[in-house]
Design a protein around this motif. Structure first.
Motif, PDB file in Angstrom:
ATOM      1  N   GLU A 104       0.831  -1.206   0.000  1.00 21.50           N
ATOM      2  CA  GLU A 104       0.000   0.000   0.000  1.00 21.50           C
ATOM      3  C   GLU A 104       0.865   1.255   0.000  1.00 21.50           C
ATOM      4  OE1 GLU A 104      -2.382  -0.646   3.494  1.00 21.50           O
ATOM      5  OE2 GLU A 104      -3.564  -2.220   2.512  1.00 21.50           O
ATOM      6  N   ALA A 105       1.900   1.252   0.827  1.00 20.80           N
ATOM      7  CA  ALA A 105       2.804   2.406   0.888  1.00 20.80           C
ATOM      8  C   ALA A 105       3.515   2.601  -0.448  1.00 20.80           C
ATOM      9  CB  ALA A 105       3.825   2.223   2.012  1.00 20.80           C
ATOM     10  N   GLY A 106       3.926   1.505  -1.085  1.00 21.91           N
ATOM     11  CA  GLY A 106       4.573   1.607  -2.397  1.00 21.91           C
ATOM     12  C   GLY A 106       3.649   2.219  -3.431  1.00 21.91           C
ATOM     13  N   LEU A 107       2.405   1.771  -3.457  1.00 16.97           N
ATOM     14  CA  LEU A 107       1.428   2.324  -4.407  1.00 16.97           C
ATOM     15  C   LEU A 107       1.157   3.797  -4.116  1.00 16.97           C
ATOM     16  CD1 LEU A 107      -0.969  -0.740  -4.585  1.00 16.97           C
ATOM     17  CD2 LEU A 107       0.509   0.117  -6.437  1.00 16.97           C
ATOM     18  N   ASP A 108       1.088   4.155  -2.836  1.00 15.05           N
ATOM     19  CA  ASP A 108       0.895   5.564  -2.466  1.00 15.05           C
ATOM     20  C   ASP A 108       2.071   6.422  -2.939  1.00 15.05           C
ATOM     21  OD1 ASP A 108      -1.507   4.983  -1.215  1.00 15.05           O
ATOM     22  OD2 ASP A 108      -0.669   5.038   0.819  1.00 15.05           O
ATOM     23  N   ARG A 109       3.298   5.935  -2.736  1.00 17.97           N
ATOM     24  CA  ARG A 109       4.476   6.709  -3.144  1.00 17.97           C
ATOM     25  C   ARG A 109       4.530   6.868  -4.661  1.00 17.97           C
ATOM     26  NH1 ARG A 109       3.806   6.377   1.377  1.00 17.97           N
ATOM     27  NH2 ARG A 109       5.183   6.692   3.132  1.00 17.97           N
ATOM     28  N   ILE A 110       4.125   5.840  -5.395  1.00 18.75           N
ATOM     29  CA  ILE A 110       4.092   5.953  -6.862  1.00 18.75           C
ATOM     30  C   ILE A 110       3.104   7.041  -7.272  1.00 18.75           C
ATOM     31  CG2 ILE A 110       3.431   4.801  -9.012  1.00 18.75           C
ATOM     32  CD1 ILE A 110       4.582   2.188  -7.780  1.00 18.75           C
ATOM     33  N   ALA A 111       1.925   7.031  -6.671  1.00 16.29           N
ATOM     34  CA  ALA A 111       0.920   8.057  -6.991  1.00 16.29           C
ATOM     35  C   ALA A 111       1.440   9.452  -6.649  1.00 16.29           C
ATOM     36  CB  ALA A 111      -0.384   7.763  -6.243  1.00 16.29           C
ATOM     37  N   GLN A 112       2.118   9.569  -5.516  1.00 15.45           N
ATOM     38  CA  GLN A 112       2.678  10.861  -5.125  1.00 15.45           C
ATOM     39  C   GLN A 112       3.779  11.291  -6.082  1.00 15.45           C
ATOM     40  OE1 GLN A 112       3.840   9.980  -1.095  1.00 15.45           O
ATOM     41  NE2 GLN A 112       1.767  10.192  -0.290  1.00 15.45           N
ATOM     42  N   ALA A 113       4.587  10.355  -6.538  1.00 15.33           N
ATOM     43  CA  ALA A 113       5.654  10.676  -7.496  1.00 15.33           C
ATOM     44  C   ALA A 113       5.058  11.167  -8.811  1.00 15.33           C
ATOM     45  CB  ALA A 113       6.548   9.457  -7.726  1.00 15.33           C
ATOM     46  N   LYS A 114       3.967  10.535  -9.249  1.00 17.40           N
ATOM     47  CA  LYS A 114       3.294  11.004 -10.462  1.00 17.40           C
ATOM     48  C   LYS A 114       2.793  12.436 -10.282  1.00 17.40           C
ATOM     49  CE  LYS A 114       0.671   8.698 -13.032  1.00 17.40           C
ATOM     50  NZ  LYS A 114      -0.465   7.952 -13.565  1.00 17.40           N
ATOM     51  N   GLY A 115       2.267  12.725  -9.104  1.00 16.76           N
ATOM     52  CA  GLY A 115       1.832  14.088  -8.819  1.00 16.76           C
ATOM     53  C   GLY A 115       2.996  15.062  -8.854  1.00 16.76           C
ATOM     54  N   ALA A 116       4.127  14.647  -8.319  1.00 14.43           N
ATOM     55  CA  ALA A 116       5.322  15.504  -8.343  1.00 14.43           C
ATOM     56  C   ALA A 116       5.776  15.758  -9.780  1.00 14.43           C
ATOM     57  CB  ALA A 116       6.443  14.864  -7.528  1.00 14.43           C
ATOM     58  N   ILE A 117       5.700  14.738 -10.619  1.00 13.91           N
ATOM     59  CA  ILE A 117       6.054  14.921 -12.038  1.00 13.91           C
ATOM     60  C   ILE A 117       5.107  15.936 -12.665  1.00 13.91           C
ATOM     61  CG2 ILE A 117       6.047  13.805 -14.316  1.00 13.91           C
ATOM     62  CD1 ILE A 117       7.153  11.265 -12.911  1.00 13.91           C
ATOM     63  N   GLY A 118       3.821  15.816 -12.375  1.00 11.06           N
ATOM     64  CA  GLY A 118       2.845  16.767 -12.910  1.00 11.06           C
ATOM     65  C   GLY A 118       3.103  18.190 -12.463  1.00 11.06           C
ATOM     66  N   ARG A 119       3.615  18.342 -11.254  1.00 10.54           N
ATOM     67  CA  ARG A 119       3.930  19.681 -10.719  1.00 10.54           C
ATOM     68  C   ARG A 119       5.329  20.154 -11.107  1.00 10.54           C
ATOM     69  NH1 ARG A 119       2.275  16.895  -6.370  1.00 10.54           N
ATOM     70  NH2 ARG A 119       4.320  17.006  -5.380  1.00 10.54           N
ATOM     71  N   LYS A 120       6.054  19.283 -11.792  1.00 11.54           N
ATOM     72  CA  LYS A 120       7.449  19.548 -12.165  1.00 11.54           C
ATOM     73  C   LYS A 120       8.336  19.742 -10.930  1.00 11.54           C
ATOM     74  CE  LYS A 120       6.294  21.494 -16.698  1.00 11.54           C
ATOM     75  NZ  LYS A 120       5.946  20.233 -17.236  1.00 11.54           N
ATOM     76  N   ASP A 121       8.025  19.002  -9.878  1.00 14.63           N
ATOM     77  CA  ASP A 121       8.790  19.034  -8.639  1.00 14.63           C
ATOM     78  C   ASP A 121       9.806  17.891  -8.689  1.00 14.63           C
ATOM     79  OD1 ASP A 121       9.798  18.989  -6.056  1.00 14.63           O
ATOM     80  OD2 ASP A 121       7.833  19.265  -5.107  1.00 14.63           O
ATOM     81  N   VAL A 122      10.960  18.187  -9.279  1.00 16.12           N
ATOM     82  CA  VAL A 122      11.977  17.161  -9.522  1.00 16.12           C
ATOM     83  C   VAL A 122      12.506  16.566  -8.220  1.00 16.12           C
ATOM     84  CG1 VAL A 122      14.239  16.742 -10.572  1.00 16.12           C
ATOM     85  CG2 VAL A 122      12.604  18.254 -11.710  1.00 16.12           C
ATOM     86  N   ALA A 123      12.704  17.394  -7.223  1.00 16.94           N
ATOM     87  CA  ALA A 123      13.247  16.895  -5.956  1.00 16.94           C
ATOM     88  C   ALA A 123      12.286  15.911  -5.298  1.00 16.94           C
ATOM     89  CB  ALA A 123      13.551  18.057  -5.025  1.00 16.94           C
ATOM     90  N   ALA A 124      11.016  16.279  -5.213  1.00 19.81           N
ATOM     91  CA  ALA A 124      10.027  15.390  -4.595  1.00 19.81           C
ATOM     92  C   ALA A 124       9.890  14.103  -5.396  1.00 19.81           C
ATOM     93  CB  ALA A 124       8.675  16.093  -4.480  1.00 19.81           C
ATOM     94  N   LYS A 125       9.899  14.207  -6.716  1.00 23.73           N
ATOM     95  CA  LYS A 125       9.817  13.014  -7.565  1.00 23.73           C
ATOM     96  C   LYS A 125      10.935  12.048  -7.221  1.00 23.73           C
ATOM     97  CE  LYS A 125      12.169  12.805 -11.024  1.00 23.73           C
ATOM     98  NZ  LYS A 125      13.037  12.755 -12.169  1.00 23.73           N
ATOM     99  N   GLY A 126      12.140  12.555  -7.106  1.00 26.28           N
ATOM    100  CA  GLY A 126      13.289  11.704  -6.800  1.00 26.28           C
ATOM    101  C   GLY A 126      13.179  11.052  -5.437  1.00 26.28           C
ATOM    102  N   VAL A 127      12.750  11.811  -4.441  1.00 24.85           N
ATOM    103  CA  VAL A 127      12.605  11.275  -3.088  1.00 24.85           C
ATOM    104  C   VAL A 127      11.528  10.194  -3.060  1.00 24.85           C
ATOM    105  CG1 VAL A 127      11.816  11.845  -0.749  1.00 24.85           C
ATOM    106  CG2 VAL A 127      13.468  13.319  -1.901  1.00 24.85           C
ATOM    107  N   LEU A 128      10.405  10.466  -3.694  1.00 25.33           N
ATOM    108  CA  LEU A 128       9.285   9.516  -3.659  1.00 25.33           C
ATOM    109  C   LEU A 128       9.594   8.238  -4.430  1.00 25.33           C
ATOM    110  CD1 LEU A 128       6.524  12.199  -4.017  1.00 25.33           C
ATOM    111  CD2 LEU A 128       6.820  10.666  -2.043  1.00 25.33           C
ATOM    112  N   ILE A 129      10.232   8.373  -5.568  1.00 28.85           N
ATOM    113  CA  ILE A 129      10.615   7.169  -6.309  1.00 28.85           C
ATOM    114  C   ILE A 129      11.673   6.401  -5.516  1.00 28.85           C
ATOM    115  CG2 ILE A 129      11.752   6.298  -8.394  1.00 28.85           C
ATOM    116  CD1 ILE A 129      10.251   8.472  -9.979  1.00 28.85           C
ATOM    117  N   GLY A 130      12.590   7.113  -4.883  1.00 31.72           N
ATOM    118  CA  GLY A 130      13.591   6.447  -4.038  1.00 31.72           C
ATOM    119  C   GLY A 130      12.943   5.670  -2.908  1.00 31.72           C
ATOM    120  N   LYS A 131      11.924   6.246  -2.277  1.00 29.99           N
ATOM    121  CA  LYS A 131      11.213   5.545  -1.201  1.00 29.99           C
ATOM    122  C   LYS A 131      10.503   4.311  -1.745  1.00 29.99           C
ATOM    123  CE  LYS A 131      10.614   9.331   2.024  1.00 29.99           C
ATOM    124  NZ  LYS A 131       9.697  10.117   2.850  1.00 29.99           N
ATOM    125  N   THR A 132       9.958   4.426  -2.954  1.00 20.96           N
ATOM    126  CA  THR A 132       9.287   3.276  -3.552  1.00 20.96           C
ATOM    127  C   THR A 132      10.284   2.154  -3.830  1.00 20.96           C
ATOM    128  OG1 THR A 132       7.716   4.800  -4.597  1.00 20.96           O
ATOM    129  CG2 THR A 132       7.718   2.526  -5.387  1.00 20.96           C
TER     130      THR A 132
END
Length: 130
Positions: free
Chosen positions: A33-61
């Motif tokens: 569940e946490a992995g799926l949540d982090r993937i969804a959050q990373a997609k949101g970060a990509i949509g916002r062009k938030d490169v740092a958050a994308k990297g952190v969230l994908i790393g957590k996944t």
């Protein structure tokens, strides 16, 4: 599933769940569940062009999938578990590629794979005696 490996990984991603009383089966569910949540959050970060958050969230996944992989008891049912292990390795590679390429389609692919594994895991839990 090695309960302690799952517990350590879950705590590592700062989950608020009550892992102390969770069964090993539930710990795996929570990781997925946490992995799926982090993937969804990373997609949101990509949509916002938030490169740092994308990297952190994908790393957590990647860490979560790695924790799921570490928890496999490869001494039991080696053939079946080897396939699951290979799938987890594939997911981790694809997540790294999604991070490098900033590609939400790869995140969708990994989310679909993890969802399929989780659905199977959930079905196993539904069949366990109360």
């Amino acid at each position: 599933m090695n309960r302690m490996a799952a517990l350590r990984q879950y705590q590592k991603v700062n989950s608020q769940a009550q892992t102390a009383v969770a069964t090993p089966h539930r710990l795996v569910q929570m990781l997925m569940e946490a992995g799926l949540d982090r993937i969804a959050q990373a997609k949101g970060a990509i949509g916002r062009k938030d490169v740092a958050a994308k990297g952190v969230l994908i790393g957590k996944t990647i860490e979560i999938v790695g924790g799921l992989r570490e928890g496999l008891d490869m001494e039991k049912q080696a053939d079946a578990l080897a396939r699951v292990d290979n799938l987890y390795v594939y997911m981790m590679k694809r997540l790294a590629e999604a991070n490098i390429k900033t590609d939400p389609r790869i995140l969708d692919e990994v989310s679909g794979l993890l969802t399929t594994v989780k659905e199977g895991w959930d079905a196993i839990g539904d069949q366990q005696p109360a």
